[in-house]
Design a protein around this motif. Structure first.
Motif, PDB file in Angstrom:
ATOM      1  N   SER A 108      26.026  -3.083 -47.565  1.00  0.00           N
ATOM      2  CA  SER A 108      26.458  -4.703 -47.190  1.00  0.00           C
ATOM      3  C   SER A 108      24.955  -5.478 -47.008  1.00  0.00           C
ATOM      4  CB  SER A 108      27.061  -4.647 -46.067  1.00  0.00           C
ATOM      5  OG  SER A 108      28.494  -4.208 -46.247  1.00  0.00           O
ATOM      6  N   ARG A 111      23.993  -6.068 -50.337  1.00  0.00           N
ATOM      7  CA  ARG A 111      24.784  -7.372 -51.151  1.00  0.00           C
ATOM      8  C   ARG A 111      24.703  -8.641 -50.269  1.00  0.00           C
ATOM      9  NH1 ARG A 111      30.444  -5.569 -50.704  1.00  0.00           N
ATOM     10  NH2 ARG A 111      30.872  -7.316 -52.012  1.00  0.00           N
ATOM     11  N   TYR A 112      24.310  -8.967 -49.174  1.00  0.00           N
ATOM     12  CA  TYR A 112      24.446  -9.818 -48.420  1.00  0.00           C
ATOM     13  C   TYR A 112      22.785  -9.889 -47.492  1.00  0.00           C
ATOM     14  CZ  TYR A 112      29.311  -9.782 -48.504  1.00  0.00           C
ATOM     15  OH  TYR A 112      30.622  -9.778 -48.868  1.00  0.00           O
ATOM     16  N   LYS A 123      32.254 -14.304 -49.760  1.00  0.00           N
ATOM     17  CA  LYS A 123      32.352 -13.015 -50.246  1.00  0.00           C
ATOM     18  C   LYS A 123      31.258 -12.817 -51.221  1.00  0.00           C
ATOM     19  CE  LYS A 123      34.941  -9.184 -50.123  1.00  0.00           C
ATOM     20  NZ  LYS A 123      34.579  -8.251 -49.245  1.00  0.00           N
ATOM     21  N   ALA A 124      30.521 -11.717 -51.257  1.00  0.00           N
ATOM     22  CA  ALA A 124      29.426 -11.424 -52.458  1.00  0.00           C
ATOM     23  C   ALA A 124      30.151 -10.571 -53.561  1.00  0.00           C
ATOM     24  CB  ALA A 124      28.426 -10.577 -51.867  1.00  0.00           C
ATOM     25  N   PRO A 125      29.805 -10.938 -54.833  1.00  0.00           N
ATOM     26  CA  PRO A 125      30.209 -10.436 -55.882  1.00  0.00           C
ATOM     27  C   PRO A 125      29.916  -8.833 -55.931  1.00  0.00           C
ATOM     28  CG  PRO A 125      28.610 -11.601 -56.677  1.00  0.00           C
ATOM     29  CD  PRO A 125      28.850 -11.789 -55.134  1.00  0.00           C
ATOM     30  N   ARG A 126      31.015  -7.840 -55.953  1.00  0.00           N
ATOM     31  CA  ARG A 126      30.795  -6.284 -56.307  1.00  0.00           C
ATOM     32  C   ARG A 126      29.998  -6.097 -57.259  1.00  0.00           C
ATOM     33  NH1 ARG A 126      32.280  -2.832 -52.398  1.00  0.00           N
ATOM     34  NH2 ARG A 126      34.138  -3.734 -51.315  1.00  0.00           N
ATOM     35  N   SER A 127      28.948  -5.126 -57.448  1.00  0.00           N
ATOM     36  CA  SER A 127      28.359  -4.767 -58.425  1.00  0.00           C
ATOM     37  C   SER A 127      28.440  -3.365 -58.794  1.00  0.00           C
ATOM     38  CB  SER A 127      26.749  -5.048 -58.156  1.00  0.00           C
ATOM     39  OG  SER A 127      26.332  -4.547 -56.894  1.00  0.00           O
TER      40      SER A 127
END
Length: 127
Positions: A108, A111-112, A123-127
């Motif tokens: 997290s 991602r953030y 919401k962050a995109p999944r990678s």
């Protein structure tokens, strides 16, 4: 009503709780019922009961719920139930609960990043 336990470190406490729950189930021969599916369903049900305690409260009332002795006791009991089923599920699946949470927090953080996520609920995109 205390909100924190003095049981020691989180990892030690979780490990001790898992041991206690495993013994509790073994003494009653409940392992046969403690399948991952059943435990996940029970966990979901207990989360629903926790939600029901907060459902119709305003944000301010929910933030102060522990100040009410009766409501606070119910919330504390439901959180206890959630913890029991989560720890038992992790134990049955041989998952290090603290390790899984630490890994998730690191993901997290990636991602953030603070400079992008501060003050945003996007919401962050999944990678």
């Amino acid at each position: 009503m205390g909100s924190r336990s003095e049981a020691g470190s989180a990892a030690g406490s979780v490990t001790q709780l898992a041991d206690q729950l495993r013994s509790f189930a073994e003494e009653r021969e409940w392992q046969q019922f403690h399948t991952p599916k059943n435990l996940a369903m029970a966990l979901s049900g207990e989360v629903g009961e926790l939600l029901a305690e907060l459902q119709w409260l305003t944000p301010d009332q929910a933030a102060q719920v522990m100040a009410d002795p009766q409501a606070g006791a119910r919330v504390r009991a439901e959180i206890g139930d959630v913890m029991i089923y989560l720890v038992r599920l992790a134990d049955v699946l041989d998952i290090d609960l603290v390790g899984a949470a630490t890994d998730k927090l690191a993901d997290s953080a990636r991602r953030y990043p603070v400079e992008i996520a501060r003050g945003s609920a996007a919401k962050a995109p999944r990678s």
